[in-house]
Design an enzyme around this catalytic site. Structure first.
Site, PDB file in Angstrom:
ATOM      1  N   GLU A  37      86.972  32.025  38.531  1.00 42.76           N
ATOM      2  CA  GLU A  37      88.368  31.543  38.493  1.00 42.76           C
ATOM      3  C   GLU A  37      88.491  30.037  38.257  1.00 42.76           C
ATOM      4  OE1 GLU A  37      90.638  33.174  41.814  1.00 42.76           O
ATOM      5  OE2 GLU A  37      89.336  34.929  41.801  1.00 42.76           O
TER       6      GLU A  37
ATOM      7  N   GLU B 188      86.523  43.843  39.941  1.00 39.30           N
ATOM      8  CA  GLU B 188      87.248  43.895  41.222  1.00 39.30           C
ATOM      9  C   GLU B 188      88.488  44.768  41.128  1.00 39.30           C
ATOM     10  OE1 GLU B 188      88.033  39.913  42.716  1.00 39.30           O
ATOM     11  OE2 GLU B 188      86.118  39.155  41.966  1.00 39.30           O
TER      12      GLU B 188
HETATM   13  O1  9MR Z   1      88.840  40.003  49.197  1.00 43.93           O
HETATM   14  C1  9MR Z   1      88.512  38.648  49.481  1.00 43.93           C
HETATM   15  C2  9MR Z   1      89.151  38.219  50.782  1.00 43.93           C
HETATM   16  O2  9MR Z   1      88.508  38.906  51.857  1.00 43.93           O
HETATM   17  C3  9MR Z   1      89.025  36.724  50.968  1.00 43.93           C
HETATM   18  O3  9MR Z   1      89.790  36.335  52.086  1.00 43.93           O
HETATM   19  C4  9MR Z   1      89.511  35.983  49.724  1.00 43.93           C
HETATM   20  C5  9MR Z   1      89.290  34.481  49.837  1.00 43.93           C
HETATM   21  O4  9MR Z   1      87.924  34.196  49.819  1.00 43.93           O
HETATM   22  O5  9MR Z   1      88.811  36.438  48.596  1.00 43.93           O
HETATM   23  C6  9MR Z   1      89.030  37.787  48.337  1.00 43.93           C
HETATM   24  O6  9MR Z   1      88.303  38.162  47.181  1.00 43.93           O
HETATM   25  C7  9MR Z   1      88.694  37.514  45.990  1.00 43.93           C
HETATM   26  C8  9MR Z   1      87.446  37.300  45.176  1.00 43.93           C
HETATM   27  O7  9MR Z   1      86.499  36.569  45.902  1.00 43.93           O
HETATM   28  C9  9MR Z   1      87.750  36.617  43.856  1.00 43.93           C
HETATM   29  N1  9MR Z   1      88.779  37.314  43.142  1.00 43.93           N
HETATM   30  C10 9MR Z   1      90.013  37.608  43.873  1.00 43.93           C
HETATM   31  C11 9MR Z   1      89.661  38.363  45.159  1.00 43.93           C
HETATM   32  C12 9MR Z   1      90.924  38.785  45.900  1.00 43.93           C
HETATM   33  O8  9MR Z   1      91.639  37.665  46.321  1.00 43.93           O
END
Ligand code: 9MR
Length: 298
Positions: free
Chosen positions: A91, A204
């Protein structure tokens, strides 16, 4: 295939500047190996979910560069031969196609502030040196169809391929918040990325539904959701270089969407809160078994 949702992020791995804590990540790797699953690593470089000691200590660019290089080497070597593919950078691009401000890019960055994708190139080169056998991915949200963000990513990876920057693929996250999804645009994006010689992983996927009350979802939405999953899985299967499809969790009981939407949205995965398969599960299974219907076992 298994990917840790948070356990291999900086915040989990780096309790402080001098220590690494691999316990949670190792547990996931052990589970995967015991169940004959591959592991995808996520993620080495992201502007979010970094520990406070890193973002608040006001390190100089030179120190950040050293810290990031050390991180990539230590983590990739620790998981060498165990993690087959890494989201090296996650990202980094915003919805207008510009690079996001981040500790790694320009706050103050690792030495390439204002120099476009040069910092991303640098970390892909470091990652390839650290583990030459791992597949290296750029992973992104909301750049799955055709838009300014996916155009910018396409331009970046095309440039990387032309100049032999070591990159193997693009991860399309597919956190889908709507039910009328432009599948042809997703297919077109997969086609242009794979035409560069890159792999695409759907990294994802989840398809969030509006909830009337917590946990209660309209049955017609579940049918539309199944069609969205079906369309995306088909778009991937139609492309030989779209080589992985991964959901972000598997049961609606544990999904990031609930807490992040204050429980107004959810029910996004293939199994419901009681671990029962949903219409979306059956749709995915049918697509995966297309041409061999006898293998569909509901
Ligand atoms: O699912 C993840 C959540 O548990 C965390 O709090 C969050 C912040 O680190 O990240 C979420 O996963 C993300 C992923 O790492 C990157 N793409 C978007 C995902 C959903 O927000």
């Amino acid at each position: 295939m298994l990917e840790p949702e948070d356990a291999m992020k900086w915040r989990a791995l780096r309790p402080d500047e001098f220590a690494f804590d691999f316990r949670e990540g190792d547990e996931i790797v052990r589970f995967a190996q015991a169940n004959r699953m591959k592991v995808r690593g996520h993620c080495l470089v992201w502007g979010r979910d970094n520990p406070a000691w890193l973002t608040q200590n006001r390190f100089a660019a030179r120190q950040l560069s050293r810290l990031l290089h050390e991180h990539i080497v230590r983590v990739m070597k620790h998981y060498q031969n165990q993690v087959f593919a890494w989201d090296v950078v996650n990202e980094a691009v915003d919805e207008n196609g510009n690079l996001r401000d981040s500790v790694w890019y320009n706050e103050p960055g690792i030495g390439f502030a204002g120099k476009g994708t040069a910092y991303i190139e640098k970390v892909f080169r470091w990652a390839h040196q650290a583990d030459p056998h791992a597949l290296l991915f750029y992973n992104e949200a909301e750049g799955e169809g055709l838009n300014r963000k996916s155009d910018a990513i396409y331009a970046m990876v095309k440039d990387f391929k032309r100049r032999r920057v070591p990159i193997d693929g693009v991860g399309l996250q597919m956190h889908i918040p709507i039910l009328d999804v432009d599948i042809p645009a997703i297919a077109a994006n997969i086609a242009r990325l794979t035409a560069l010689g890159l792999q695409v992983h759907i990294t994802e996927i989840d398809v969030a539904l509006p909830l009337r009350t917590p946990g209660s979802v309209r049955s017609e939405d579940l049918i539309c959701q199944a069609d969205v999953y079906r369309g995306i899985v088909r778009a991937c299967l139609n492309s030989p270089k779209c080589t992985a499809i991964q959901t972000w969790g598997f049961t609606d009981k544990y999904s990031w969407i609930g807490s992040h939407s204050h429980h107004t949205r959810g029910a996004a995965l293939l199994f419901d809160q009681a671990y029962q398969p949903k219409a979306a599960y059956r749709a995915v299974l049918e697509e995966l078994s297309a041409g061999n219907p006898s293998r569909v076992d509901h």
